[in-house]
Enzyme design. Structure first.
Site, short mmCIF file in Angstrom:
data_model
loop_
_atom_site.label_atom_id
_atom_site.label_comp_id
_atom_site.label_asym_id
_atom_site.label_seq_id
_atom_site.Cartn_x
_atom_site.Cartn_y
_atom_site.Cartn_z
N SER A 101 -28.17 33.38 50.88
CA SER A 101 -27.02 33.32 49.98
C SER A 101 -27.45 33.41 48.52
CB SER A 101 -26.21 32.06 50.29
OG SER A 101 -25.00 32.09 49.59
N ASP A 245 -22.42 37.09 44.72
CA ASP A 245 -23.74 36.54 45.06
C ASP A 245 -24.41 37.47 46.08
OD1 ASP A 245 -22.35 35.79 47.40
OD2 ASP A 245 -23.50 33.95 47.59
N ASP A 247 -25.07 37.56 49.20
CA ASP A 247 -24.49 37.87 50.52
C ASP A 247 -22.96 38.02 50.46
OD1 ASP A 247 -24.13 35.07 50.25
OD2 ASP A 247 -23.97 34.84 52.42
N ASP A 249 -20.21 36.40 49.59
CA ASP A 249 -19.11 35.50 49.96
C ASP A 249 -18.57 34.75 48.76
OD1 ASP A 249 -21.30 33.86 49.70
OD2 ASP A 249 -21.08 32.85 51.62
MG MG Z 1 -23.30 33.33 49.53
#
Ligand code: MG
Length: 465
Positions: A101, A245, A247, A249
């Site tokens: 993340s 960010d 990844d 999300d």
């Molecule tokens: Mg993330």
């Protein structure tokens, strides 16, 4: 072992090459394959973010799953929410996302998704850990090895699903011809955000959209990391700036003057987009967010006639509460937006579409929307975790008589227009202190009271306007 390894509810995380090795990753993947088999015999979806160690760990994950007879659907380099959607699309037994993340470039991690597309709950996480520690996982023999197939369409389906939402008025957004500056920090965002924004008729001015995982700055989309995006907004004359960010999300916004407005506004805007439109496609019921989310979200929910429900920090907590109270929208103050009609996971492409829907419908700019609602100051600090936490909580309760007290995740005190949350970190030996109030002085006072109760000499605080 360097001591970087962390096993938490939703997955495992460590420094690449020290604690996080292909051997360990394959073992956890095999354990996950065994865990999900108890409920479902289908394949497991695998995806990864752009980190340089991603392809290596993806192969280890696949090998681990195959070794216990699981078939694999490989989505390749995709956002985390794309994997969650793919689990539902394929009616798979679960999913594994290889991503750390927003953590720095040295880290990587595995996140585990259940067959419902939601991250594992604490009980399932504990079972996974116990299985991974077991010396004799039941491996398949020569005729029991799982197969791997690729799914090159997961991102395309994700974009189509966002565009098909009744609450995203694609024609109206296209009609506005927004100019959007975009910073994907060289993470997985480059595989989806430019295409999505283009489909919404935006002129995209991108930076760091090459998904090679070589983050040019700290990857968390917090205001102090978005000065480059602010410059790009000013240079290009964009209507707004959007950062995700690694990844994808979480999404944060920069206003038309190039100023980062703070990630809490992403969810507040999304709530207003979904529940505050003239002819609401969704009846306002409840909005769910975590205990550390800003009052700007509470204000947005109230303005739209919805009740606010708070949960302990963590996507799985918010997602499960949304399902149980029947909330149409929820998320976290870190820029994570969840719309139940799409799926129960934080989703930055969704957040971008909802923000553009709000801008198109209101005719206002980002800075004007921020100025239209009350402003608050958030103050954050850390204290070493050493003494008796319960005694500190009791001392605070004695000092804060009359406050609304919530003890589900550390302790949180709330008054109208202000709150204090004292919460032991799940990943570091420290206690997080966070307070929000209409003025910096008032927020600092709350954090100061908590530091005194914890006996902390630390006086370093971070202030978020
Ligand atoms: Mg993330």
């Amino acid at each position: 072992m360097s001591g970087s390894m962390m096993v938490s509810v939703s997955g495992i995380r460590g420094l690449v090459g020290l604690d996080l090795t292909p051997e360990l990753v394959a073992r956890y993947a095999a354990a996950f394959g065994v865990l999900v088999r108890e409920r479902h015999n289908g394949p497991v979806v695998v995806g990864r973010d752009a980190r340089t160690s991603g392809p290596m760990f993806a192969r280890a994950v696949q090998a681990g799953l195959q070794s216990v007879g699981r078939d694999v659907i490989d989505c390749g380099l995709v956002p985390t929410p794309t994997v969650q959607l793919a689990v539902e699309h394929h009616r798979a037994a679960g999913g594994i996302v290889i991503t750390a993340s927003h953590n720095p470039i040295e880290w990587n991690a595995l996140k585990f998704v259940g067959q419902d597309g939601v991250f594992l709950d604490p009980e399932q996480g504990a079972r996974l850990r116990a299985l991974a520690d077991q010396p004799d996982l039941p491996r398949g023999s020569w005729d029991g090895v799982g197969e791997v197939e690729t799914d090159p369409d997961a991102t395309r389906r994700h974009i189509a699903a966002v565009l098909a939402l009744p609450v995203v008025d694609v024609e109206r957004i296209r009609g506005r011809g927004f100019s959007v500056a975009l910073d994907c920090v060289r993470g997985a965002g480059g595989t989806i955000m430019p295409e999505l924004l283009s489909a919404l008729g935006c002129r995209v001015v991108g930076m760091n959209t090459e998904p090679d995982g070589r983050f040019p700055r700290p990857p968390e989309p917090v205001p102090e990391n978005l000065s480059g995006l602010g410059d790009l907004v000013r240079r290009s004359g964009a209507d707004l700036g959007v950062a995700v960010d690694p990844d994808v999300d979480r999404l944060a916004l920069v206003d038309e003057r190039g100023a980062p407005i703070g990630e809490d506004y992403t969810l507040a805007f999304a709530v207003r987009a979904v529940l505050g439109t003239a002819v609401p496609p969704y009846r306002p019921t409840a909005v769910v967010c975590n205990l550390s989310t800003s009052l700007v979200v509470e204000d947005a929910a109230r303005d739209c006639g919805a009740e606010l429900v708070r949960t302990p920090v963590g996507e799985a907590h918010v997602a499960r509460a949304m399902a149980s109270v029947g909330a149409v929208i929820g998320g976290e103050g870190n820029g994570g937006v969840i719309l139940r009609a799409l799926h129960l996971g934080r989703d930055a492409p969704l957040a971008a579409a909802l923000v553009l829907h709000l801008l198109a419908g209101s005719g206002q700019r980002v800075g004007e929307l921020v100025a239209a609602a009350p402003r608050y100051i958030i103050v954050k600090a850390k204290a070493p975790r050493g003494g008796d936490l319960d005694a500190a909580y009791r001392a605070l309760e004695d000092g804060f008589k009359g406050a609304q007290v919530d003890r589900r995740d550390g302790i949180r005190f709330a008054w109208p227009g202000r709150w204090l949350h004292v919460r032991p970190s799940g990943t570091e030996p420290l206690v997080r202190l966070i307070a929000e109030a209409p003025s910096e002085g008032a927020a600092r006072e709350l954090v100061g009271a908590a530091q005194a109760a914890l006996g902390s000499k630390e006086r370093t605080v971070t202030c978020v306007a």
